[in-house]
Design a protein around this motif. Structure first.
Motif, PDB file in Angstrom:
ATOM      1  N   ALA A  61      -2.201  -1.072  -3.540  1.00 10.44           N
ATOM      2  CA  ALA A  61      -3.263   0.011  -3.337  1.00 10.44           C
ATOM      3  C   ALA A  61      -2.355   1.441  -3.725  1.00 10.44           C
ATOM      4  O   ALA A  61      -1.524   1.869  -3.209  1.00 10.44           O
ATOM      5  N   GLU A 120      -1.377  -7.500  -5.129  1.00  9.44           N
ATOM      6  CA  GLU A 120      -2.373  -6.399  -4.690  1.00  9.44           C
ATOM      7  C   GLU A 120      -1.389  -5.250  -4.354  1.00  9.44           C
ATOM      8  O   GLU A 120      -0.260  -5.187  -3.899  1.00  9.44           O
ATOM      9  N   THR A 148      -5.005   8.174  -3.873  1.00  5.37           N
ATOM     10  CA  THR A 148      -5.887   8.905  -4.498  1.00  5.37           C
ATOM     11  C   THR A 148      -4.886  10.167  -5.218  1.00  5.37           C
ATOM     12  O   THR A 148      -5.685  10.734  -6.408  1.00  5.37           O
ATOM     13  N   GLU A 198       0.782  -1.152   0.090  1.00  8.60           N
ATOM     14  CA  GLU A 198       0.008  -0.080   0.192  1.00  8.60           C
ATOM     15  C   GLU A 198       0.927   1.185   0.002  1.00  8.60           C
ATOM     16  O   GLU A 198       1.869   1.401   1.032  1.00  8.60           O
ATOM     17  N   ASP A 212      -6.320  -0.824  -9.651  1.00  8.00           N
ATOM     18  CA  ASP A 212      -7.109   0.213 -10.039  1.00  8.00           C
ATOM     19  C   ASP A 212      -6.396   1.488 -10.105  1.00  8.00           C
ATOM     20  O   ASP A 212      -5.643   2.008  -9.171  1.00  8.00           O
TER      21      ASP A 212
END
Length: 428
Positions: free
Chosen positions: A195, A193, A198, A172, A218
């Motif tokens: 993260a 994975e 934003t 992350e 994403d």
């Protein structure tokens, strides 16, 4: 017994003691002249450069690799003086293949490039809150690093920070990171994975190249640029959405993503770079927004399952090798304003049966439709035949295809050396 060397002796006024590198000198942590601005000491098997004036210490490389579980203290004591550990020098632990874990104290605010690179047995590391930058290749080739928690204070990452960390499974990124650098996770073959924060605005070249286990990611809406080959070789990636605001799909960005089935392109995209989707062998259809006005060479080469694609109205040229090897492409509609088709653009498209060449088309490059053995109908809308090379079409097409042309233009085609090779030209 403590051994001391007087650095003020005649002829040695500028000599610097090196307790780490000269193993034959059995000096201890207390063997330091505190009048020096800088010197080296070893305390508990960790080598430091100390600054007596500032009362600070920097962890540095020593003469032999570090081993085992390393716990760096917040401070060390030398000659009854306290030195606070504030930095880890570039390459300090580099190639220390026996190091298994590291704890970095809270006072450390700076770590140099490749500080832990090629620590092949390193599995875990604790980084202090307050650290703001991860330097270039800080953990490159740490093949056993399985997990890491980044301090929330980190705002910047250097290129290749986690390159070839083949055991890293997830991470992350802190909210303060706005740019992901070149090769940040390149070769992290077990990464599953990620993260992304934003506030991220850019993803650098090769950032996730060859992350073969990554199935989904994403991308934040604020990302405006995704660099060349950023996800090249991500063979597990199944879908990918480019965020609104991206204006160019860079070269090779999803090349050889062999499990990719879906791609979404926003209306902000005006250009697709060369080899952008080359080798994406599971994509069967693709819709390109009308905002696209330029597509680079081989952008869809070897997309072997691609059956249908709509070309934007604003395209005036198709680059070389564009759909080469797309063996399942059976239907293509050219935009009205198309002026040229590059060499080998559709070479080997063995399922292509019919094409209609628009009025604006002026030139078709060599081998553009070579080895398209099922191409048996060519409709030419212009009374003036487009310029072609002898190799533009394959022998089977020249021999067996029907060429439909405008009434009254038969002479133009028969007199053209290359078009005259077709055995069946008909006015309609």
């Amino acid at each position: 017994m403590t051994q001391r060397i007087d650095i003020h002796a005649k002829g040695l006024g500028k000599w610097i003691l090196s307790f780490c590198l000269l193993a034959f000198l059995p000096l201890t942590a207390s063997a330091i002249d505190i009048k020096l601005k800088k010197d080296r000491v070893v305390v508990d098997d960790i080598c430091y450069t100390v600054n007596a004036k500032k009362e600070t210490a920097v962890v540095v490389k020593k003469g032999e690799p570090y081993l085992g579980d390393i716990v760096i203290p917040e401070k060390i004591e030398v000659d009854s003086l306290t030195f606070f550990v504030e930095e880890i020098a570039a390459g300090a632990f580099e190639k220390s293949s026996g190091v298994t874990s590291v704890v970095v104290p809270k006072g450390v605010r700076k770590i140099g490039a490749r500080a832990f690179a090629e620590c092949s047995s390193l599995t875990t590391i604790e980084l202090p809150k307050g650290l703001e930058e991860l330097p270039a290749q800080m953990f490159a080739d740490c093949a056993s690093l399985t997990e890491i928690t980044l301090p929330s204070t980190v705002k910047k990452m250097g290129s290749g920070v986690f390159k070839d960390c083949k055991s890293l499974a997830g991470i992350e990124l802190p909210s303060g990171i706005s740019a992901l650098p070149r090769g940040a996770f390149e070769g992290c073959s077990h990464l599953q994975e990620v993260a992304l924060p934003t506030g991220l605005t850019s993803i650098g070249n090769d950032a996730f190249a060859d992350c073969a286990s990554l199935e989904r990611i994403d991308i934040p809406t604020g990302v405006k640029t995704i660099g060349d080959e950023a996800f090249k070789g991500c063979s597990g990636l199944k879908s990918f959405d480019f965020p609104n605001g991206v204006t160019k799909i860079e070269s090779g960005v999803l090349e050889n993503c062999t499990s990719l089935e879906e791609i979404h392109l926003p209306n902000s995209v005006s250009e697709i770079g060369s080899e952008a989707f080359r080798g994406c062998s599971l994509i069967d259809s693709l819709s390109l927004p009308n905002s696209v006005t330029k597509i680079g060479s081989a952008a869809f080469r070897d997309c072997s399952n691609l059956q249908k694609i709509n070309l934007p109205n604003g395209l005036t040229s198709l680059s070389g090798d564009l759909f080469r090897g797309c063996v399942n492409l059976h239907n293509i509609t050219f935009p009205n304003g198309l002026k040229s088709i590059g060499g080998s653009a559709f070479e080997g498209c063995t399922s292509l049966e019919k094409i209609t060449l628009p009025t604006a088309l002026k030139e078709i490059g060599g081998s553009a439709f070579d080895k398209c053995n099922n191409l048996l109908e060519i409709n030419v809308l212009s009374a003036t035949p487009p310029k072609i090379a002898g190799s533009t079409f394959g022998k089977t097409t020249y021999r067996s295809a029907i060429v439909n042309i405008k009434k009254g233009s038969i002479g133009n085609f028969h007199l053209n050396k290359q078009w005259g090779k077709f055995l069946d030209i008909m006015e309609k």
